[in-house]
Design an enzyme around this catalytic site. Structure first.
Site, PDB file in Angstrom:
ATOM      1  N   HIS A 160       0.820  -1.220   0.000  1.00 17.64           N
ATOM      2  CA  HIS A 160       0.000   0.000   0.000  1.00 17.64           C
ATOM      3  C   HIS A 160       0.851   1.267   0.000  1.00 17.64           C
ATOM      4  O   HIS A 160       1.564   1.527   0.969  1.00 17.64           O
ATOM      5  CB  HIS A 160      -0.871   0.061   1.249  1.00 17.64           C
ATOM      6  N   TYR A 196     -10.640   6.945   2.063  1.00 16.23           N
ATOM      7  CA  TYR A 196     -10.142   5.609   2.401  1.00 16.23           C
ATOM      8  C   TYR A 196      -8.711   5.449   1.855  1.00 16.23           C
ATOM      9  O   TYR A 196      -8.429   5.794   0.709  1.00 16.23           O
ATOM     10  CB  TYR A 196     -11.028   4.495   1.813  1.00 16.23           C
ATOM     11  N   ASP A 250      -8.032   0.933  -4.779  1.00 20.33           N
ATOM     12  CA  ASP A 250      -9.219   0.450  -4.056  1.00 20.33           C
ATOM     13  C   ASP A 250     -10.239   1.582  -3.944  1.00 20.33           C
ATOM     14  O   ASP A 250      -9.996   2.574  -3.256  1.00 20.33           O
ATOM     15  CB  ASP A 250      -8.777  -0.008  -2.648  1.00 20.33           C
ATOM     16  N   HIS A 252     -13.162   1.109  -2.624  1.00 20.36           N
ATOM     17  CA  HIS A 252     -13.741   0.871  -1.291  1.00 20.36           C
ATOM     18  C   HIS A 252     -15.212   1.241  -1.249  1.00 20.36           C
ATOM     19  O   HIS A 252     -15.691   1.798  -0.255  1.00 20.36           O
ATOM     20  CB  HIS A 252     -12.936   1.655  -0.236  1.00 20.36           C
ATOM     21  N   GLU A 302     -14.294  -8.201  -0.800  1.00 21.94           N
ATOM     22  CA  GLU A 302     -13.875  -8.407   0.593  1.00 21.94           C
ATOM     23  C   GLU A 302     -15.051  -8.367   1.562  1.00 21.94           C
ATOM     24  O   GLU A 302     -14.959  -8.871   2.674  1.00 21.94           O
ATOM     25  CB  GLU A 302     -12.801  -7.391   1.001  1.00 21.94           C
ATOM     26  N   HIS A 352      -8.263 -11.178   0.574  1.00 20.75           N
ATOM     27  CA  HIS A 352      -8.141  -9.989   1.420  1.00 20.75           C
ATOM     28  C   HIS A 352      -7.084 -10.230   2.507  1.00 20.75           C
ATOM     29  O   HIS A 352      -7.176 -11.220   3.225  1.00 20.75           O
ATOM     30  CB  HIS A 352      -9.504  -9.718   2.063  1.00 20.75           C
TER      31      HIS A 352
HETATM   32  C1  GCO Z   1      -8.250  -3.654   1.975  1.00 17.19           C
HETATM   33  C2  GCO Z   1      -9.446  -3.326   2.783  1.00 17.19           C
HETATM   34  C3  GCO Z   1      -9.207  -3.032   4.244  1.00 17.19           C
HETATM   35  C4  GCO Z   1     -10.526  -2.816   4.967  1.00 17.19           C
HETATM   36  C5  GCO Z   1     -10.414  -3.247   6.411  1.00 17.19           C
HETATM   37  C6  GCO Z   1     -11.725  -3.117   7.164  1.00 17.19           C
HETATM   38  O1  GCO Z   1      -8.392  -3.678   0.770  1.00 17.19           O
HETATM   39  O2  GCO Z   1      -7.212  -3.937   2.551  1.00 17.19           O
HETATM   40  O3  GCO Z   1     -10.248  -2.425   2.114  1.00 17.19           O
HETATM   41  O4  GCO Z   1      -8.360  -1.969   4.434  1.00 17.19           O
HETATM   42  O5  GCO Z   1     -10.894  -1.483   4.911  1.00 17.19           O
HETATM   43  O6  GCO Z   1     -10.002  -4.568   6.438  1.00 17.19           O
HETATM   44  O7  GCO Z   1     -11.568  -3.435   8.502  1.00 17.19           O
HETATM   45 MG    MG Z   2     -10.240  -3.190   0.001  1.00 15.91          MG
END
Ligand code: GCO
Ligand code: MG
Length: 446
Positions: A160, A196, A250, A252, A302, A352
């Site tokens: 990330h 996010y 992502d 999200h 996820e 995930h």
């Molecule tokens: C990812 C996910 C996580 C989630 C988290 C929620 O792609 O890694 O989006 O960051 O937001 O697991 O608790």
């Molecule tokens: Mg994610």
């Protein structure tokens, strides 16, 4: 009923009912003979070494010293999972043959009548992974061997990168590339909004921030500014980082379906490895439209907890990567079937793997990554020293890949004494997902 005077009496159904019943053998007795190894106890261990609330299930057996570990981490509602294991699964499973992984999964799944959902699936996962761990230990083999053996020596990871502006994201990406990562997820802060994946300010509740990937003290969000900014980010990343690095993003589930379709089209020129969670689970009906309009590879899932959500996306070839959270679909047993289904539809795996999957869950992800021909990529999380000390055997990151040891089972242990020194922290919002709202007060999806 008796017959008329002129007819022979027919046997009365009522008399049949009243007649003594022949002895019927019980429908079922636990499998396994006298020599079977059985579930002796089921315990739940809660620990937060890096401030992220982790839940691990330990299945103890009648064989001295033989136990298994499973991930049951649902960090936003951990105590509900603890209750589900302790009150319902523990008494249901004590005495069963530890070898009967599939039967135990099926019986536990329907024993609540209403089923699926993140709480019950996580509880089930804790048991399921622990039984795979035990089976591996009995066989003297790592779980990836039980799943068919290695298709690769290690699992390629994505890491990330994030930042408050384009320069900061580039710097973050370069740091990861220097560590050997060749797949980089890029997320950028939208000034003034709680985006996010944006840069996390270290400090109070930093573990929770690391888990949530956002700053819970900033509570506003507007999708339009985000949708305008992200194509600029990827234009810059592709130009500055070159063509050899794989870029991911992502969404999200933060934006409306039609905005997600437009954003996917806008990102096409930058050759993404995948675009993740473009739609909320409630909007999966939009996948055919998304697919018809863009060739951007899509990773999804996820938040999925039920096959009714993911099977149609695979069957209709609407996604490219399946991204479920193993414990949220019920553990390793459903995930290995899902991986096999995906193989036949050309869908690759991208399980995930954030910080709110325990190292036990990461070990289960890795067992599948190594054994599935249709592995795509694995999300990485760099566990802190405290977590690694609590979980000896935690998979290792080297050169942008995840490596397993060759210990039997999942190859991971849990130091219970040390784990007990890291109780759950008191988080703001009690660790739940914070309320993020549009400027007019409307709640938005995570
Ligand atoms: C990812 C996910 C996580 C989630 C988290 C929620 O792609 O890694 O989006 O960051 O937001 O697991 O608790
Ligand atoms: Mg994610």
């Amino acid at each position: 009923m008796t017959g008329s005077r002129n007819q022979p009496a027919e046997p009365s159904p009522l008399e049949d009912v009243r007649a003594p019943m022949p002895a019927v053998p019980p429908a079922w007795e636990p499998f396994g003979g006298d020599a079977a190894i059985r579930v002796r106890d089921v315990r739940v261990i809660c620990t937060a070494p890096d401030q992220i609330r982790l839940v691990v299930v330990k299945v103890e057996t009648t064989e001295p010293g033989l136990y298994g570990l499973g991930c049951a981490t649902f960090t936003q509602r951990p105590l509900a999972v603890v209750a589900a294991v302790e009150h319902y699964l523990r008494p249901f499973l004590i005495g069963r043959d530890v070898h009967d992984i599939e039967d135990i999964w099926q019986a536990s799944f329907v024993s609540s009548y209403w089923r699926s959902g993140p709480v019950l699936n996580n509880a089930l996962s804790g048991i399921d992974m622990a039984l795979w761990d035990i089976k591996g230990k009995i066989a003297g083999l790592p779980v990836y061997q039980l799943l068919g053996g290695k298709c690769r020596h290690s699992a390629a990871l994505y890491a990330h990168a994030s930042g408050s502006d384009i320069d900061a994201v580039e710097e973050s990406a370069r740091r990861l590339m220097d560590q050997g990562f060749r797949h980089i997820r890029c997320q950028i802060a939208v000034p003034g909004f709680s985006t996010y994946g944006a840069q996390i300010v270290p400090g109070k509740n930093s573990g929770q921030r690391a888990a949530l990937h956002l700053d819970p003290t900033e509570a506003r969000w507007h999708p339009a500014a985000y949708c305008r900014l992200v194509p600029h980010l990827f234009d810059a990343m592709r130009t500055r980082l070159g063509d050899e690095v794989e870029l991911l993003h992502d969404i999200h589930e933060r934006i409306a379906p039609i905005q997600a379709i437009q954003l996917a089209k806008d990102l096409e020129p930058y050759d993404l490895f995948f675009l993740e969670d473009p739609l909320a689970p409630e909007d999966i009906g939009y996948f055919p439209q998304l697919r018809q309009q863009t060739s951007v590879p899509i990773a999804m899932g996820e938040l999925f907890v039920n096959p009714a959500e993911y099977v149609p996306l695979i069957q209709n070839r609407l996604i490219d990567f399946i991204r479920v959270h193993l414990s949220d679909i019920g553990g390793l047993s459903p995930a290995r079937k899902l991986a096999a289904l995906c193989e036949f539809f050309g869908v690759r795996t991208a399980w995930h793997g954030p910080g709110d999957v325990s190292p036990v869950g990461h070990a289960a992800n890795l067992a599948l990554d190594l054994a599935c021909p249709n592995f795509g990529i694995q999300e990485s999380h760099q566990f802190g020293e405290a977590t690694r000390a609590v979980f000896p055997g935690c998979p290792e990151i080297r050169d942008g890949s995840l490596w397993s040891n060759d210990q039997p089972g999942l190859g991971i242990d849990l130091d219970e004494e040390l784990a007990a020194t890291y109780p759950f922290p008191d988080h703001v919002f009690n660790g739940a997902w914070p309320e993020i709202r549009q400027p007019d007060g409307t709640v938005v999806k995570p």
